[in-house]
Design an enzyme around this catalytic site. Structure first.
Site, PDB file in Angstrom:
ATOM      1  N   LYS A 110      -3.508  42.289 140.694  1.00  0.00           N
ATOM      2  CA  LYS A 110      -2.464  41.301 141.368  1.00  0.00           C
ATOM      3  C   LYS A 110      -2.201  41.955 142.745  1.00  0.00           C
ATOM      4  O   LYS A 110      -1.601  41.410 143.631  1.00  0.00           O
ATOM      5  CB  LYS A 110      -1.488  41.026 140.607  1.00  0.00           C
ATOM      6  CG  LYS A 110      -1.702  39.975 139.334  1.00  0.00           C
ATOM      7  CD  LYS A 110      -0.687  39.301 138.875  1.00  0.00           C
ATOM      8  CE  LYS A 110      -0.989  38.341 138.061  1.00  0.00           C
ATOM      9  NZ  LYS A 110      -0.259  37.626 137.330  1.00  0.00           N
ATOM     10  N   LYS A 191     -11.415  35.215 133.071  1.00  0.00           N
ATOM     11  CA  LYS A 191     -10.797  34.489 132.180  1.00  0.00           C
ATOM     12  C   LYS A 191     -10.025  33.258 132.703  1.00  0.00           C
ATOM     13  O   LYS A 191     -10.023  33.231 134.014  1.00  0.00           O
ATOM     14  CB  LYS A 191      -9.646  35.094 131.437  1.00  0.00           C
ATOM     15  CG  LYS A 191      -8.378  35.774 132.539  1.00  0.00           C
ATOM     16  CD  LYS A 191      -7.305  35.826 131.481  1.00  0.00           C
ATOM     17  CE  LYS A 191      -6.131  35.921 132.525  1.00  0.00           C
ATOM     18  NZ  LYS A 191      -4.749  35.373 132.180  1.00  0.00           N
ATOM     19  N   LYS A 194      -3.975  30.650 135.359  1.00  0.00           N
ATOM     20  CA  LYS A 194      -3.320  29.666 135.944  1.00  0.00           C
ATOM     21  C   LYS A 194      -3.499  30.245 137.489  1.00  0.00           C
ATOM     22  O   LYS A 194      -3.181  29.295 138.539  1.00  0.00           O
ATOM     23  CB  LYS A 194      -1.861  30.077 135.832  1.00  0.00           C
ATOM     24  CG  LYS A 194      -1.166  29.658 134.570  1.00  0.00           C
ATOM     25  CD  LYS A 194       0.331  29.875 134.310  1.00  0.00           C
ATOM     26  CE  LYS A 194       0.737  30.096 132.881  1.00  0.00           C
ATOM     27  NZ  LYS A 194       1.932  30.694 132.660  1.00  0.00           N
TER      28      LYS A 194
HETATM   29  P1  ATP Z   1      -2.526  34.154 134.860  1.00  0.00           P
HETATM   30  O1  ATP Z   1      -3.608  33.480 134.013  1.00  0.00           O
HETATM   31  O2  ATP Z   1      -2.079  33.456 135.972  1.00  0.00           O
HETATM   32  O3  ATP Z   1      -2.584  35.699 134.842  1.00  0.00           O
HETATM   33  P2  ATP Z   1      -1.288  33.925 132.336  1.00  0.00           P
HETATM   34  O4  ATP Z   1      -1.725  32.640 131.844  1.00  0.00           O
HETATM   35  O5  ATP Z   1      -2.229  34.947 131.947  1.00  0.00           O
HETATM   36  O6  ATP Z   1      -1.148  33.923 134.020  1.00  0.00           O
HETATM   37  P3  ATP Z   1       0.981  33.870 130.784  1.00  0.00           P
HETATM   38  O7  ATP Z   1       1.389  32.578 131.097  1.00  0.00           O
HETATM   39  O8  ATP Z   1       2.102  34.696 130.596  1.00  0.00           O
HETATM   40  O9  ATP Z   1      -0.062  34.388 131.987  1.00  0.00           O
HETATM   41  O10 ATP Z   1       0.389  33.973 129.536  1.00  0.00           O
HETATM   42  C1  ATP Z   1       0.809  33.432 128.526  1.00  0.00           C
HETATM   43  C2  ATP Z   1      -0.188  33.969 127.253  1.00  0.00           C
HETATM   44  O11 ATP Z   1      -1.657  33.112 127.186  1.00  0.00           O
HETATM   45  C3  ATP Z   1      -0.238  35.415 127.227  1.00  0.00           C
HETATM   46  O12 ATP Z   1      -0.259  35.797 125.768  1.00  0.00           O
HETATM   47  C4  ATP Z   1      -1.951  35.450 127.508  1.00  0.00           C
HETATM   48  O13 ATP Z   1      -2.729  36.696 127.034  1.00  0.00           O
HETATM   49  C5  ATP Z   1      -2.461  34.265 127.018  1.00  0.00           C
HETATM   50  N1  ATP Z   1      -3.634  33.994 127.799  1.00  0.00           N
HETATM   51  C6  ATP Z   1      -3.764  33.590 129.082  1.00  0.00           C
HETATM   52  N2  ATP Z   1      -4.934  33.321 129.820  1.00  0.00           N
HETATM   53  C7  ATP Z   1      -5.621  33.318 128.515  1.00  0.00           C
HETATM   54  C8  ATP Z   1      -6.890  32.989 128.341  1.00  0.00           C
HETATM   55  N3  ATP Z   1      -7.964  32.589 129.332  1.00  0.00           N
HETATM   56  N4  ATP Z   1      -7.425  33.107 127.241  1.00  0.00           N
HETATM   57  C9  ATP Z   1      -6.720  33.317 126.147  1.00  0.00           C
HETATM   58  N5  ATP Z   1      -5.491  33.678 126.206  1.00  0.00           N
HETATM   59  C10 ATP Z   1      -5.046  33.579 127.458  1.00  0.00           C
END
Ligand code: ATP
Ligand code: LTN
Length: 329
Positions: A110, A191, A194
């Site tokens: 980031k 992965k 968002k």
């Molecule tokens: P960004 O993708 O922008 O980094 P994020 O979606 O990881 O944001 P959060 O919304 O805080 O950030 O994540 C919420 C939960 O979803 C966390 O437990 C994270 O580990 C899980 N998560 C995020 N992306 C994935 C993914 N691609 N597969 C499985 N779990 C995920």
């Protein structure tokens, strides 16, 4: 057993968040004392529009409820409503080192190409550790991407306990065997995220059916025509199979057998219907909560009260352990 987890209000939730985190939350609330938090202070680590942040905080809370988190079983609240999170983060920051925070891969990703990297972004994992330790959580359901942050939290727990006496419970990560790492639909080595600028890379939990069909039609596949689970050779198809299996409840072997020779087009069309069917009831409930925002606000207020009672108990011990003079001392 006590469980804590959090989701940032940083944009619409996607299928990765749901399959990696939220489905685990719903499952756990039956057997454990759960706290699920909307971590708005974490969202401030990158520049945010205040109006949007407030709106997205309510949206994540509504999404929790729409996915099946039941406030009668679990405490749902907003991080900033319990000021002890920030206070404990400061104290943990004082036992964290520059080196260990700089090694966090999320920070490296980031902060790359950014000129003004904030202290908040750097200290992000100490705030996450504070979230967990304030409630003496035994287990933390997370996606695979948060594993390193949890390891740091465990290091800080042991360091604090060794230096000041046993104070915090050592938390364990809970990462799903499947679903812990849902990959991008456009680039299966990354992965689903968002913050990916390409919205075709993810399926939003609240997206209409025709958009879901279109995104899955456009999802990249691998060379060859066969639908087979092989993460090395066929990472894109394997990711789609994993999503299909988690949404339909069928095993990957069953799906492989059914679609072995049918070609990608039919496989993707059926996958889209499985995803839509899974999301439909969640979307319906989400619309209900959006129309009844007051219900969500009341849930958050009650959640904050319950959380604050636990947090103040932990913080009283922590202040005493580290040597802060109390007003009544
Ligand atoms: P960004 O993708 O922008 O980094 P994020 O979606 O990881 O944001 P959060 O919304 O805080 O950030 O994540 C919420 C939960 O979803 C966390 O437990 C994270 O580990 C899980 N998560 C995020 N992306 C994935 C993914 N691609 N597969 C499985 N779990 C995920
Ligand atoms: N860092 C997490 C969100 C998060 C969290 C937590 C998860 C903040 N505090 C405490 C589990 C426990 C993320 O970005 N996904």
């Amino acid at each position: 057993m006590r469980v804590f987890s959090g989701v940032q209000p940083t944009g619409a939730l996607h299928l990765g968040n749901y399959l990696g985190a939220l489905t685990q939350f719903v499952r756990l609330q039956e057997d454990a004392e759960c706290l699920f938090c909307v971590v708005d202070l974490h969202a401030l680590t990158v520049p945010r529009n205040p109006v949007e942040l407030r709106r997205e905080t309510l949206q994540v809370a509504s999404a929790y409820l729409a996915c099946g988190i039941d406030p009668a079983h679990a405490t749902v609240f907003v991080q900033s409503h319990v000021p002890e999170h920030a206070e404990l983060a400061w104290i943990l920051g004082c036992i964290s080192t520059f080196g260990e925070l700089g090694r966090m891969t999320q920070f490296k990703d980031k902060s790359q190409n950014e000129h003004n990297v904030s202290l908040g972004l750097f200290a992000y994992p100490t705030l996450m550790a504070a979230d967990i330790l304030l409630y003496q959580a035994d287990a933390v359901p997370i996606g695979d991407d948060q594993k390193q942050h949890l390891e740091l939290c465990r290091d800080l727990t042991q360091r604090f306990n060794a230096r000041f006496g046993p104070t915090f419970t050592l938390p364990e990560p809970l990462i799903g065997q499947v679903g812990g790492r849902i990959m991008s639909l456009q680039d299966p080595v990354h992965k689903m995220s968002k913050s990916d600028p390409d919205s075709n890379s993810r399926i939003g939990l609240f997206e209409p059916a025709d958009i879901i069909r279109q995104k899955l039609r456009r999802a990249v596949t691998d060379t060859g025509r066969e639908v087979r689970f092989d993460q090395e050779v066929k990472p894109a198809v394997s990711n789609l199979l994993e999503i299909f299996s988690l949404c339909s409840g069928e095993t990957i072997a069953t799906l492989e057998a059914r679609y072995a020779d049918s070609g990608y087009a039919r496989f993707k069309a059926d996958l889209a219907e499985a995803v839509i069917a899974k999301l439909e009831p969640i979307q319906a409930r989400y619309r209900e909560y959006q129309a009844a925002e007051d219900v969500v606000r009341v849930t958050l207020r009650q959640g904050a009260e319950r959380a604050a009672a636990l947090a103040s108990e932990t913080m009283a011990t922590v202040r005493e352990r580290v040597g802060l003079l109390g007003p009544g001392d």
